[in-house]
Write a protein that holds these residues in place. Sequence first.
Motif, PDB file in Angstrom:
ATOM      1  N   PRO A 222       0.788  -1.536   0.075  1.00  0.00           N
ATOM      2  CA  PRO A 222       0.402  -0.037  -0.083  1.00  0.00           C
ATOM      3  C   PRO A 222       0.865   1.136  -0.045  1.00  0.00           C
ATOM      4  O   PRO A 222       1.800   0.947   0.561  1.00  0.00           O
ATOM      5  N   SER A 223       0.281   2.071  -0.594  1.00  0.00           N
ATOM      6  CA  SER A 223       0.402   3.289  -0.906  1.00  0.00           C
ATOM      7  C   SER A 223       1.208   4.526   0.774  1.00  0.00           C
ATOM      8  O   SER A 223      -0.078   3.954   1.827  1.00  0.00           O
ATOM      9  N   ARG A 224       2.192   5.289   0.213  1.00  0.00           N
ATOM     10  CA  ARG A 224       2.260   6.495   1.782  1.00  0.00           C
ATOM     11  C   ARG A 224       1.260   6.575   2.063  1.00  0.00           C
ATOM     12  O   ARG A 224       0.746   6.894   3.569  1.00  0.00           O
ATOM     13  N   GLU A 225       0.763   6.852   1.571  1.00  0.00           N
ATOM     14  CA  GLU A 225      -0.289   7.613   1.397  1.00  0.00           C
ATOM     15  C   GLU A 225      -2.002   7.256   1.944  1.00  0.00           C
ATOM     16  O   GLU A 225      -2.685   7.412   2.947  1.00  0.00           O
ATOM     17  N   VAL A 226      -1.725   6.172   1.529  1.00  0.00           N
ATOM     18  CA  VAL A 226      -3.181   5.114   2.009  1.00  0.00           C
ATOM     19  C   VAL A 226      -2.638   5.044   3.314  1.00  0.00           C
ATOM     20  O   VAL A 226      -3.173   4.652   4.130  1.00  0.00           O
ATOM     21  N   LEU A 227      -1.238   4.385   3.722  1.00  0.00           N
ATOM     22  CA  LEU A 227      -0.956   3.814   5.149  1.00  0.00           C
ATOM     23  C   LEU A 227      -1.332   5.186   6.386  1.00  0.00           C
ATOM     24  O   LEU A 227      -1.808   4.800   7.005  1.00  0.00           O
ATOM     25  N   ARG A 228      -1.248   6.465   5.382  1.00  0.00           N
ATOM     26  CA  ARG A 228      -0.953   7.522   6.710  1.00  0.00           C
ATOM     27  C   ARG A 228      -2.637   7.266   6.781  1.00  0.00           C
ATOM     28  O   ARG A 228      -2.806   8.033   8.347  1.00  0.00           O
TER      29      ARG A 228
END
Length: 357
Positions: A222-228
Amino acid sequence: MNAAPVSRRARPAKVPLSRDLVVETGLRLLDTEGSAALTMRRVAKELDTGAASLYVYVAHRDDLLTGMLDHVLSQVQVPTEGDWRARLTQLAESAIEALGRHDGLALVAFGRFPATEHALGLIEQLHTLLRDGGLDPATATWAVDLIYRHIAAESVQRTAGDVRARWALRALLNGIIATPAAGGPARLAREDEIAALQEIERRAGAPFAEVGMTAVAEDEPPSREVLRAFVVEERAWVWPDDNDQPVGYLVLGLVDGRPHIDQVSVDPAYAGARIGKRLIDHAVGWSRSKGLEEITLTTFTQVPWNGPYYERLGFTYIPPADETPGLRAIRASEIAHGLDEWPRACMGAELAGWRSG
């Protein structure tokens, strides 16, 4: 005119009876006619003698089976190269292959622990390798029993070298070495740990390549944005090691008002330590605190550490007709992403009946 009598002395001499000959004859009968045909009378007939003659060499049918089992275990190859884990894996696979060649004999191995030369030799080899791996004598003895039962069970299925059997042995060894789980308890993930979560995801994907699912293994985390987003909403948890570094993580979405496990991943180095189960327990506890009643996920149905694993935890498959609109949307996205190249489905578990621990 009558034919001249034939002297019995003119008949070919029979091979002298011995325990080895009786055992080898029993194995041949087992392989050609099945376990139902393996009787003392039938073995005696094969050797052109009376059943009573066999009792000089084997006490009864169970003794014959024990001798056959030991004879097969004498063929197990003892590895000499690699570290302790590689040698133990090779030893177990050699034993599975040897037992699996004789239909029905693996069931004998599963039902008994013969105190015979080669059986005890196999046990001693396993114990020595586990001690090389750092286990104390008591834990190594306990672990040997588990591994022996694994060998017997996999032999029944004739799965030597099979990726599922290899994964099961690796998970068993990891669990033995890692029990109890280091670190913990589960805690909220931090923004500065997002890169660590992505790395855990990459490592957790590697075993998929071993079952031919290379595309899944190579899929980006998962992308950083999704995880964030999960971290900010406090629906991302990690299991830290003794140095407070994440070795597993879980992110929990909300689908149609129900908690949905978007991802739960554990570093393969900690496989078998029940970290994934502890993270799911934590998500279940959070969901209960919110008054929710069911938790869902989507998974591969035929991958040992996916569908079958979740079934053991208490999840059940959701028929497609009963999927909520949100779950159907997730499945459509997975299909578009190519994940349905392998069987995949939705699962759910009632929170009221969930068993933690």
